[in-house]
Design an enzyme around this catalytic site. Structure first.
Site, PDB file in Angstrom:
ATOM      1  N   ASN A   9      -2.114  73.680 100.745  1.00 28.36           N
ATOM      2  CA  ASN A   9      -3.458  74.065 101.165  1.00 28.36           C
ATOM      3  C   ASN A   9      -4.047  72.876 101.930  1.00 28.36           C
ATOM      4  O   ASN A   9      -4.398  71.873 101.319  1.00 28.36           O
ATOM      5  CB  ASN A   9      -4.307  74.404  99.930  1.00 28.36           C
ATOM      6  CG  ASN A   9      -5.755  74.681 100.278  1.00 28.36           C
ATOM      7  OD1 ASN A   9      -6.114  74.781 101.449  1.00 28.36           O
ATOM      8  ND2 ASN A   9      -6.583  74.805  99.247  1.00 28.36           N
ATOM      9  N   LYS A  11      -6.807  72.762 103.373  1.00 28.91           N
ATOM     10  CA  LYS A  11      -8.280  72.730 103.297  1.00 28.91           C
ATOM     11  C   LYS A  11      -8.842  72.493 104.712  1.00 28.91           C
ATOM     12  O   LYS A  11      -8.270  72.980 105.680  1.00 28.91           O
ATOM     13  CB  LYS A  11      -8.747  71.689 102.279  1.00 28.91           C
ATOM     14  CG  LYS A  11      -8.034  71.880 100.934  1.00 28.91           C
ATOM     15  CD  LYS A  11      -8.627  71.103  99.808  1.00 28.91           C
ATOM     16  CE  LYS A  11      -7.837  71.406  98.529  1.00 28.91           C
ATOM     17  NZ  LYS A  11      -8.413  70.761  97.349  1.00 28.91           N
ATOM     18  N   GLU A  95     -13.301  75.592  95.509  1.00 27.22           N
ATOM     19  CA  GLU A  95     -14.211  75.038  96.524  1.00 27.22           C
ATOM     20  C   GLU A  95     -15.009  76.149  97.201  1.00 27.22           C
ATOM     21  O   GLU A  95     -16.174  75.958  97.544  1.00 27.22           O
ATOM     22  CB  GLU A  95     -13.409  74.206  97.538  1.00 27.22           C
ATOM     23  CG  GLU A  95     -12.949  72.899  96.898  1.00 27.22           C
ATOM     24  CD  GLU A  95     -11.667  72.318  97.456  1.00 27.22           C
ATOM     25  OE1 GLU A  95     -11.200  72.763  98.525  1.00 27.22           O
ATOM     26  OE2 GLU A  95     -11.109  71.407  96.809  1.00 27.22           O
ATOM     27  N   GLU A 162      -5.804  76.193  88.863  1.00 32.84           N
ATOM     28  CA  GLU A 162      -6.244  74.906  89.394  1.00 32.84           C
ATOM     29  C   GLU A 162      -7.472  74.434  88.630  1.00 32.84           C
ATOM     30  O   GLU A 162      -8.603  74.833  88.950  1.00 32.84           O
ATOM     31  CB  GLU A 162      -6.614  75.053  90.880  1.00 32.84           C
ATOM     32  CG  GLU A 162      -5.465  75.490  91.762  1.00 32.84           C
ATOM     33  CD  GLU A 162      -5.689  75.065  93.217  1.00 32.84           C
ATOM     34  OE1 GLU A 162      -4.781  74.436  93.758  1.00 32.84           O
ATOM     35  OE2 GLU A 162      -6.765  75.335  93.775  1.00 32.84           O
ATOM     36  N   SER A 207      -3.955  67.764  92.072  1.00 27.66           N
ATOM     37  CA  SER A 207      -3.338  66.432  92.071  1.00 27.66           C
ATOM     38  C   SER A 207      -1.827  66.457  91.851  1.00 27.66           C
ATOM     39  O   SER A 207      -1.280  65.553  91.207  1.00 27.66           O
ATOM     40  CB  SER A 207      -4.036  65.525  91.054  1.00 27.66           C
ATOM     41  OG  SER A 207      -5.396  65.315  91.429  1.00 27.66           O
TER      42      SER A 207
HETATM   43  P1  13P Z   1      -5.198  68.343  95.524  1.00 29.16           P
HETATM   44  O1  13P Z   1      -3.693  68.546  95.477  1.00 29.16           O
HETATM   45  O2  13P Z   1      -5.638  67.547  96.707  1.00 29.16           O
HETATM   46  O3  13P Z   1      -5.726  67.884  94.214  1.00 29.16           O
HETATM   47  O4  13P Z   1      -5.826  69.808  95.771  1.00 29.16           O
HETATM   48  C1  13P Z   1      -5.404  70.867  94.979  1.00 29.16           C
HETATM   49  C2  13P Z   1      -5.950  72.123  95.540  1.00 29.16           C
HETATM   50  O5  13P Z   1      -7.135  72.376  95.472  1.00 29.16           O
HETATM   51  C3  13P Z   1      -5.021  73.042  96.217  1.00 29.16           C
HETATM   52  O6  13P Z   1      -5.621  74.261  96.491  1.00 29.16           O
END
Ligand code: 13P
Length: 248
Positions: A9, A11, A95, A162, A207
């Protein structure tokens, strides 16, 4: 058997120049021993799908609207994602739940719209630290699953656990904590969908890094990962794919 899945992802990160990372990934992992999915920002889907044509790596969106078209300025409909070359779409990420007030009912409507457009939804669930500390993790996850997953969901639907407090923080739950939630999710899916639940993939996200991936992938009912930050760099995401291949 459920095929393992490494999903990235991106983002709100990346650019056209990041094509080099995608190119490096398919060079080091031309025939991965697991499914691989990359979910870039919507503006990058078409070029990424073009860059990955002929490879096993799939491309997904990070959200879609619940309607197939209409007067919704700034939104993107599921058929548009499919038209741009996406096969999957992440829905209900924490998010989006936090930034855009997305509710379980909205996530469910989006999942129905995604499925109608031929996309595979990746539905995200997760508790806050406050909820975990209050001992509410399983009730929160159970309610999110019940509310967000359509009754009509087909077994290709993917669920991502998550924990909100593990996202982008470098903190991860203990392996027994991950195991507890994934076992709970599998049991809930069995209760709702019977034997079809055995085909549904459960990803862990939050993470995941090259140095913790292998131990997380060894947890029962973890069928792969939804990776944020570490999916932006081919070397890191490639190492996570390699760790997942090692569990197959
Ligand atoms: P991180 O791997 O940066 O913690 O993000 C996890 C996430 O939200 C994947 O959708």
């Amino acid at each position: 058997m459920r095929r393992k899945l490494a999903a990235g992802n991106w983002k709100m990160n990346g650019s056209r120049a990041a094509l080099a990372e995608v190119g490096a990934l398919v060079t080091t992992h031309p025939q991965p021993g697991c499914d691989v999915l990359l979910c870039p920002p919507a503006t990058h889907i078409a070029w990424m799908a073009e860059a990955l044509a002929g490879t096993p790596v799939r491309v997904g969106g990070q959200d879609c609207h619940q309607n197939a078209s209409g007067a919704h300025t700034g939104d993107i409909a599921a058929p548009m994602l499919a038209d741009a070359g996406a096969s999957h779409v992440i829905l209900g990420h924490s998010e989006r739940r936090a930034d855009h007030g997305e509710t379980d009912a909205l996530v469910r409507a989006k999942a129905e719209a995604a499925a109608a457009a031929g996309l595979i939804p990746v539905i995200c669930l997760g508790e806050t630290l406050q909820q975990r500390d209050a001992g509410e993790t399983l009730s929160v996850i159970g309610a999110q699953l019940a509310g967000s997953l359509p009754a009509s969901a087909d077994p290709r639907t993917i669920i991502a656990y998550e924990p909100v407090w593990a996202i982008g923080t470098g903190r991860t739950p203990t392996l027994p904590q991950i195991a507890e939630v994934h076992a709970f999710l599998r049991a809930e899916l069995r209760r709702r969908f019977g034997t079809a639940a055995e085909q549904m993939r459960l990803l862990y996200g939050g993470s995941v890094k090259p140095d913790n991936a292998a131990q997380i992938f060894a947890v029962p009912d973890v069928d792969g990962a939804l990776v944020g930050g570490a999916s932006l760099k081919a070397a890191d995401f490639g190492a996570i794919i390699t760790a997942l291949e090692g569990t197959v």
